[in-house]
Design a protein around this motif. Structure first.
Motif: not given
Length: 317
Positions: A129-132, A254-257, A302-306
Motif C-alpha cells: 500500500l505504501m508503494r502505491r 501510513a497509519g491506515v495501512a 486497501p479500500f480504506l487506505t485508498a
C-alpha cells in the motif's frame, strides 16, 4: 496451474489457506497425523520448531543501519501499536481476565485474541500500500515495525496489563531467534538474502500445523466475533495511527495501512499458551479469531487506505 497466484488472491492467503486445510483435516480426519506418524505426523504437531526458524529468517531482514532513518516514522507507529495493545489488554483484562467468553454471541472472544490482533501489522500489505500511496520513508518504516513479529510484544503487553508474569528466560527466548537473525543478517548480506528469502516459504508450513489444532465447528461458532474483531481492530487502530502519523508530519495514510493484523499473528495465541498455561483455554478460539482478523483487515484496509489517500489529496488541493 497457478496455485500460488490463486492462494495469494486471498488476503493473507499463504497463512489462512494452509490454516484452513489443516483445520479441515483435523475436523474430518483427526487421527491422520498420529496414524502416519514420522515426518507426516511432525507436520501436524511441529508448529513451534518451524516458527523458531521463521523468526530467525524474519530477523535477518531487519538492517540495523537503516533504523535511524526510519526511527521517527516506524518508531512512532510501532509505539502507538504497543500502547494500543496495552490499553486493550488492561481494559479487557479487567472484565475478562485470561479466560475467553464462555457463551453468547461473543463466545471465544478473549483478551489474548484482541491483544494478538492489535500487536502485529501485516507487513506485506503495508509495504504494498505504501508503494502505491506513500513515500520511500513510509515503506522503509516497516523495517522497524517488523520487530512486532512473534509473541514477545504480546507477552510484554499482557505483563504490563497485569494479566501475566512471564519468567525473563521465557521472554528472552521469545525474542532470541529474531535477535539471532538480526545479528546474522547484519554481519553478512548474503546470509540476509539467504535467510530472508526462506521466511515466506515457512509460512504455509507452520500455518498448516496450527490449523491441525483447530476444530471447524469452533471456527463456525466464532464467525461473528471474528468479523467484529477484524472491523474493530481496523477502525480503532486506524483512528489512533492516523493521529500519530499526522503528528510526525505524515498525512495519515501510513497509519491506515498499518491498522491490520499480520498473518503470523495467528500463531501467537498458541505460543503464549505454551509459555503460560493459564491461557490454554483461550488459545484455540483466539487463533481462529486472530485468523479472522487477518482476513477482515486484509480485505478492508486497501479500500480504506485508498479512500483516505484520495480524501487527503482533495483536502490539500
Amino acid at each position: 496451474m497457478r496455485i500460488k497466484q490463486a492462494v495469494e488472491q486471498v488476503p493473507g492467503g499463504l497463512m489462512t489457506v494452509p490454516l484452513a486445510m489443516g483445520a479441515v483435516l483435523a475436523t474430518w480426519l483427526p487421527r491422520m497425523g498420529e496414524y502416519f506418524g514420522s515426518f507426516t505426523g511432525a507436520l501436524f504437531t511441529g508448529a513451534l520448531p518451524i516458527l523458531a526458524v521463521f523468526y530467525v529468517c524474519i530477523g535477518a531482514t531487519i538492517q540495523v543501519r537503516t533504523l535511524p532513518k526510519v526511527m521517527k516514522r516506524g518508531g512512532a507507529l510501532l509505539g502507538a501499536k504497543i500502547a494500543l495493545g496495552v490499553i486493550c489488554g488492561a481494559v479487557l483484562g479487567h472484565f475478562l481476565g485470561t479466560q475467553p467468553v464462555q457463551a453468547g454471541w461473543f463466545a471465544g472472544l478473549s483478551t489474548l485474541a484482541v491483544v494478538a490482533s492489535v500487536n502485529d501489522t501485516n507487513g506485506g500489505l503495508y509495504m504494498a500500500l505504501m508503494r502505491r500511496y506513500g513515500t520511500a520513508e513510509d515503506v522503509a518504516a516497516y523495517s522497524l515495525m517488523a520487530m512486532e513479529s512473534g509473541p514477545f510484544l504480546t507477552m510484554v503487553t499482557l505483563g504490563v496489563a497485569g494479566l501475566s508474569s512471564f519468567p525473563w528466560q521465557t521472554m528472552a527466548g521469545a525474542i532470541l531467534p529474531l535477535c539471532v537473525g538480526m545479528l546474522l543478517g547484519n554481519l553478512d548480506s548474503e546470509l540476509r538474502e539467504f535467510l530472508g528469502g526462506a521466511a515466506p516459504v515457512l509460512i504455509p508450513f507452520f500455518a498448516f500445523s496450527l490449523g491441525t489444532g483447530l476444530d471447524l465447528h469452533l471456527v463456525w461458532s466464532a464467525g461473528l466475533p471474528g468479523a467484529i474483531l477484524g472491523i474493530a481492530v481496523l477502525l480503532v487502530s486506524a483512528i489512533v495511527l492516523i493521529g500519530i502519523d499526522r503528528l510526525i508530519g505524515g498525512n495519515g495514510t501510513a497509519g491506515v495501512a498499518a491498522a491490520t493484523t499480520a498473518g503470523n499473528a495467528a500463531a501467537v495465541p498458541m505460543l503464549i499458551a505454551a509459555a503460560d498455561p493459564q491461557y490454554a483455554a483461550a488459545a484455540k478460539p483466539a487463533t481462529v479469531l486472530v485468523a479472522a482478523s487477518v482476513v477482515v483487515t486484509g480485505l478492508l484496509a486497501p479500500f480504506l487506505t485508498a479512500f483516505w489517500y484520495r480524501w487527503m489529496n482533495r483536502q490539500a488541493s
